[in-house]
Design a protein around this motif. Structure first.
Motif, PDB file in Angstrom:
ATOM      1  N   LEU A 110      31.656  36.918  29.612  1.00 32.83           N
ATOM      2  CA  LEU A 110      31.358  35.494  29.524  1.00 32.83           C
ATOM      3  C   LEU A 110      31.912  34.688  30.695  1.00 32.83           C
ATOM      4  N   TRP A 111      32.994  35.159  31.282  1.00 31.76           N
ATOM      5  CA  TRP A 111      33.661  34.406  32.334  1.00 31.76           C
ATOM      6  C   TRP A 111      33.367  35.060  33.677  1.00 31.76           C
ATOM      7  N   VAL A 112      32.378  34.576  34.363  1.00 28.02           N
ATOM      8  CA  VAL A 112      31.965  35.135  35.642  1.00 28.02           C
ATOM      9  C   VAL A 112      33.036  34.853  36.701  1.00 28.02           C
ATOM     10  N   GLY A 113      33.338  35.849  37.507  1.00 28.39           N
ATOM     11  CA  GLY A 113      34.337  35.703  38.562  1.00 28.39           C
ATOM     12  C   GLY A 113      35.728  36.110  38.149  1.00 28.39           C
ATOM     13  N   LEU A 114      35.926  36.361  36.846  1.00 26.21           N
ATOM     14  CA  LEU A 114      37.233  36.798  36.362  1.00 26.21           C
ATOM     15  C   LEU A 114      37.391  38.289  36.644  1.00 26.21           C
ATOM     16  N   PRO A 115      38.565  38.729  37.128  1.00 27.66           N
ATOM     17  CA  PRO A 115      38.774  40.172  37.318  1.00 27.66           C
ATOM     18  C   PRO A 115      38.691  40.890  35.978  1.00 27.66           C
ATOM     19  N   SER A 116      38.378  42.159  35.994  1.00 32.77           N
ATOM     20  CA  SER A 116      38.179  42.926  34.764  1.00 32.77           C
ATOM     21  C   SER A 116      39.431  42.897  33.892  1.00 32.77           C
ATOM     22  N   VAL A 117      39.344  42.177  32.776  1.00 32.42           N
ATOM     23  CA  VAL A 117      40.496  42.079  31.878  1.00 32.42           C
ATOM     24  C   VAL A 117      40.755  43.430  31.212  1.00 32.42           C
ATOM     25  N   VAL A 118      39.689  44.167  30.948  1.00 24.00           N
ATOM     26  CA  VAL A 118      39.849  45.494  30.344  1.00 24.00           C
ATOM     27  C   VAL A 118      40.683  46.381  31.249  1.00 24.00           C
ATOM     28  N   LEU A 119      40.389  46.350  32.542  1.00 21.53           N
ATOM     29  CA  LEU A 119      41.137  47.157  33.502  1.00 21.53           C
ATOM     30  C   LEU A 119      42.593  46.710  33.591  1.00 21.53           C
ATOM     31  N   LEU A 120      42.818  45.408  33.483  1.00 19.72           N
ATOM     32  CA  LEU A 120      44.176  44.881  33.578  1.00 19.72           C
ATOM     33  C   LEU A 120      45.044  45.285  32.383  1.00 19.72           C
ATOM     34  N   ALA A 219      54.125  40.651  36.004  1.00 20.88           N
ATOM     35  CA  ALA A 219      54.006  41.041  37.407  1.00 20.88           C
ATOM     36  C   ALA A 219      52.576  41.277  37.855  1.00 20.88           C
ATOM     37  N   VAL A 220      51.681  41.630  36.919  1.00 21.02           N
ATOM     38  CA  VAL A 220      50.323  42.010  37.325  1.00 21.02           C
ATOM     39  C   VAL A 220      49.249  41.165  36.640  1.00 21.02           C
ATOM     40  N   ILE A 221      49.251  41.130  35.322  1.00 18.01           N
ATOM     41  CA  ILE A 221      48.149  40.480  34.604  1.00 18.01           C
ATOM     42  C   ILE A 221      48.102  38.978  34.894  1.00 18.01           C
ATOM     43  N   ALA A 222      49.223  38.285  34.686  1.00 15.78           N
ATOM     44  CA  ALA A 222      49.226  36.830  34.889  1.00 15.78           C
ATOM     45  C   ALA A 222      48.875  36.439  36.319  1.00 15.78           C
ATOM     46  N   PRO A 223      49.487  37.022  37.369  1.00 17.35           N
ATOM     47  CA  PRO A 223      49.094  36.654  38.735  1.00 17.35           C
ATOM     48  C   PRO A 223      47.635  36.966  39.056  1.00 17.35           C
ATOM     49  N   LEU A 225      45.035  36.994  36.961  1.00 15.07           N
ATOM     50  CA  LEU A 225      44.159  36.018  36.321  1.00 15.07           C
ATOM     51  C   LEU A 225      44.252  34.656  37.023  1.00 15.07           C
ATOM     52  N   LEU A 226      45.446  34.289  37.456  1.00 10.49           N
ATOM     53  CA  LEU A 226      45.606  33.010  38.158  1.00 10.49           C
ATOM     54  C   LEU A 226      44.915  33.025  39.518  1.00 10.49           C
ATOM     55  N   ALA A 227      44.992  34.154  40.211  1.00 12.80           N
ATOM     56  CA  ALA A 227      44.365  34.263  41.528  1.00 12.80           C
ATOM     57  C   ALA A 227      42.907  34.672  41.453  1.00 12.80           C
TER      58      ALA A 227
END
Length: 267
Positions: A110-120, A219-223, A225-227
């Motif tokens: 649903l959120w285009v441009g978001l990095p793969s949350v599943v992978l994160l 260290a990984v997920i939050a940065p 998603l923000l970037a």
């Protein structure tokens, strides 16, 4: 134990000598399961007071068994497999894990441009289940298991394998729907599982899982998603590194096998 324990060891075991280390207790108990001669020596090493208590308990048990209706027949093989490989309190955590993975896949769609949350979140997928696989608040039979020297390590590894057997197919299905790399879904997942077991020998499995989940999130997920971009540690070229890390962590965890004998003191 490839040889019979000597009479001194059997006498110390029979009297509950606190100076007998856990590894020796474990070896003697495993040997006694298959050696009738040593069981006879153990019976001869008990004191008169101990034999009197055993006779009293046996009489009471015989009386209770005679007065109790015969239990309904069960499938013994299923019962043994369920208690060795699975515990009911794992089920809500596994369901939660699959639900989170499904929500992550939906969010990515649903959120285009978001990095793969599943992978994160893939590296963290098995950790909630592993965290409760061996813990006093999660297992109703924890005290019985913790009191058995031969049960701690094997029980933990069996239940960890059961968690992975559930989580890995779920990751594969969700990953196939999102087009994520299977190697980058599964290798970090296995690496974090091995890291949890390794750190668990030092601080307890539950604390190790919570610590790794917190560190990865901050260290990984939050940065990421923000970037709005995938981190370098999950780039296409990192698969070989993850494979190496997984292998090294697994070997080191196996070398730390003695640390699993005292998990009950930490969890």
């Amino acid at each position: 134990m490839t040889t019979h324990p000597n009479l001194t060891q059997i006498d110390r075991y029979a009297t509950g000598d606190p100076g007998l280390d856990e590894a020796s207790v474990w070896a003697i108990e495993v040997h006694l399961e298959d050696c009738a001669d040593c069981r006879a020596r153990l019976a001869g090493s008990t004191t008169a007071e101990s034999r009197a208590v055993i006779d009293l308990v046996a009489t009471a048990l015989d009386r209770e068994i005679a007065a109790t209706p015969a239990p309904a027949r069960r499938s013994r093989s299923w019962s043994v497999a369920r208690h060795r490989w699975f515990v009911g309190t794992l089920l809500p955590w596994l369901v939660m894990t699959v639900t989170v993975l499904g929500c992550a896949a939906l969010l990515g769609a649903l959120w285009v441009g978001l990095p793969s949350v599943v992978l994160l979140i893939a590296p963290l997928a098995p950790l909630p289940g592993v965290a409760v696989a061996w813990h006093r608040r999660a297992d109703p039979a924890w005290e019985l298991i913790a009191a058995t020297p031969a049960a701690g390590l094997t029980m933990l590894l069996r239940r960890t394998a059961a968690v992975l057997a559930f989580v890995i197919p779920a990751l594969a299905v969700v990953g196939a729907g999102t087009g994520a790399s299977m190697a980058l879904l599964l290798l970090p997942c296995l690496a974090f599982t091995a890291a949890t077991l390794l750190l668990g020998t030092l601080v307890g499995v539950r604390r190790a899982a919570l610590g790794l989940m917190t560190a990865w999130t901050l260290a990984v997920i939050a940065p990421s998603l923000l970037a709005a971009r995938m981190p370098v540690v999950l780039s296409a070229d990192s698969a070989r590194t993850w494979a190496l890390v997984t292998a090294v962590l697994t070997v080191v965890a196996l070398l730390r096998v003695d640390g699993f004998r005292r998990l009950s003191h930490r969890d």
